[in-house]
Scaffold this motif. Structure first.
Motif, PDB file in Angstrom:
ATOM      1  N   ASN A 120       0.798  -1.331   0.092  1.00 64.85           N
ATOM      2  CA  ASN A 120      -0.079   0.164   0.040  1.00 64.85           C
ATOM      3  C   ASN A 120       0.881   1.354  -0.165  1.00 64.85           C
ATOM      4  O   ASN A 120       0.301   2.181  -0.739  1.00 64.85           O
ATOM      5  CB  ASN A 120      -0.972  -0.040   1.067  1.00 64.85           C
ATOM      6  N   PRO A 121       1.854   1.230   0.953  1.00 64.25           N
ATOM      7  CA  PRO A 121       2.618   2.752   0.599  1.00 64.25           C
ATOM      8  C   PRO A 121       3.270   2.826  -0.482  1.00 64.25           C
ATOM      9  O   PRO A 121       3.186   4.166  -1.127  1.00 64.25           O
ATOM     10  CB  PRO A 121       3.680   2.275   2.125  1.00 64.25           C
ATOM     11  N   SER A 122       3.835   2.112  -1.248  1.00 59.32           N
ATOM     12  CA  SER A 122       4.355   2.241  -2.558  1.00 59.32           C
ATOM     13  C   SER A 122       3.187   2.376  -3.637  1.00 59.32           C
ATOM     14  O   SER A 122       3.621   3.295  -4.478  1.00 59.32           O
ATOM     15  CB  SER A 122       5.247   0.773  -2.964  1.00 59.32           C
ATOM     16  N   ALA A 155       0.659   4.019  -3.142  1.00 57.11           N
ATOM     17  CA  ALA A 155       0.143   5.513  -2.793  1.00 57.11           C
ATOM     18  C   ALA A 155       1.347   6.364  -3.286  1.00 57.11           C
ATOM     19  O   ALA A 155       1.039   7.567  -3.028  1.00 57.11           O
ATOM     20  CB  ALA A 155      -0.266   5.479  -1.237  1.00 57.11           C
ATOM     21  N   GLY A 156       2.388   5.843  -3.417  1.00 56.20           N
ATOM     22  CA  GLY A 156       3.309   6.889  -3.953  1.00 56.20           C
ATOM     23  C   GLY A 156       4.300   7.485  -2.758  1.00 56.20           C
ATOM     24  O   GLY A 156       4.986   8.418  -2.923  1.00 56.20           O
ATOM     25  N   LEU A 157       4.069   6.926  -1.638  1.00 63.16           N
ATOM     26  CA  LEU A 157       4.970   7.391  -0.172  1.00 63.16           C
ATOM     27  C   LEU A 157       6.343   6.934  -0.196  1.00 63.16           C
ATOM     28  O   LEU A 157       6.885   7.664   0.477  1.00 63.16           O
ATOM     29  CB  LEU A 157       4.083   6.996   1.065  1.00 63.16           C
ATOM     30  N   VAL A 158       6.657   5.703  -0.800  1.00 61.34           N
ATOM     31  CA  VAL A 158       7.866   5.136  -1.024  1.00 61.34           C
ATOM     32  C   VAL A 158       8.018   4.542  -2.115  1.00 61.34           C
ATOM     33  O   VAL A 158       7.183   4.260  -3.052  1.00 61.34           O
ATOM     34  CB  VAL A 158       8.140   4.412   0.113  1.00 61.34           C
ATOM     35  N   TRP A 179       9.040   1.446   3.681  1.00 59.39           N
ATOM     36  CA  TRP A 179       8.120   2.020   4.806  1.00 59.39           C
ATOM     37  C   TRP A 179       8.526   1.293   5.985  1.00 59.39           C
ATOM     38  O   TRP A 179       8.353   0.183   6.284  1.00 59.39           O
ATOM     39  CB  TRP A 179       6.657   1.512   4.446  1.00 59.39           C
ATOM     40  N   ALA A 198       8.873   9.027   9.400  1.00 59.20           N
ATOM     41  CA  ALA A 198       9.030   8.382   8.158  1.00 59.20           C
ATOM     42  C   ALA A 198      10.127   9.173   7.301  1.00 59.20           C
ATOM     43  O   ALA A 198      10.299  10.123   7.253  1.00 59.20           O
ATOM     44  CB  ALA A 198       7.744   8.337   7.505  1.00 59.20           C
ATOM     45  N   ILE A 253      11.109   9.579   3.769  1.00 57.35           N
ATOM     46  CA  ILE A 253      10.765   9.611   2.531  1.00 57.35           C
ATOM     47  C   ILE A 253      11.836  10.129   1.571  1.00 57.35           C
ATOM     48  O   ILE A 253      12.414  11.167   1.834  1.00 57.35           O
ATOM     49  CB  ILE A 253       9.558   9.866   2.135  1.00 57.35           C
TER      50      ILE A 253
END
Length: 83
Positions: A46-48, A50-53, A59, A81, A83
């Protein structure tokens, strides 16, 4: 209405850990179930997504990050975090 406020740094993380652990134990007892309640790689990605990492392993709150680091479980409070 009542409000909850953490008294110090890291207390919210410890409380969330307790809450989720208590929920899992109750779920396991109720359904006579063992193992992880929230399992599967879709959650870890999910974090990848969503473009967060760039990579899910980046994450810090992910079990995948803990596994990649050679730990059995993610850290209780990994800090901010990066980033």
């Amino acid at each position: 209405m009542h409000h909850l406020w953490p008294l110090g740094d890291g207390e919210l993380g410890r409380w969330m850990h307790w809450l989720l652990t208590a929920h899992v134990r109750r779920y396991q007892r109720h359904y006579w179930f063992t193992g992880h309640v929230w399992q599967g790689r879709y959650i870890e990605r999910n974090p990848s997504r969503a473009g967060l990492v760039e990579s899910a392993q980046q994450w810090p709150w992910s079990s995948l990050a803990a596994i990649a680091a050679g730990q059995a479980e993610p850290p209780l409070d990994p800090g901010p975090a990066r980033i």
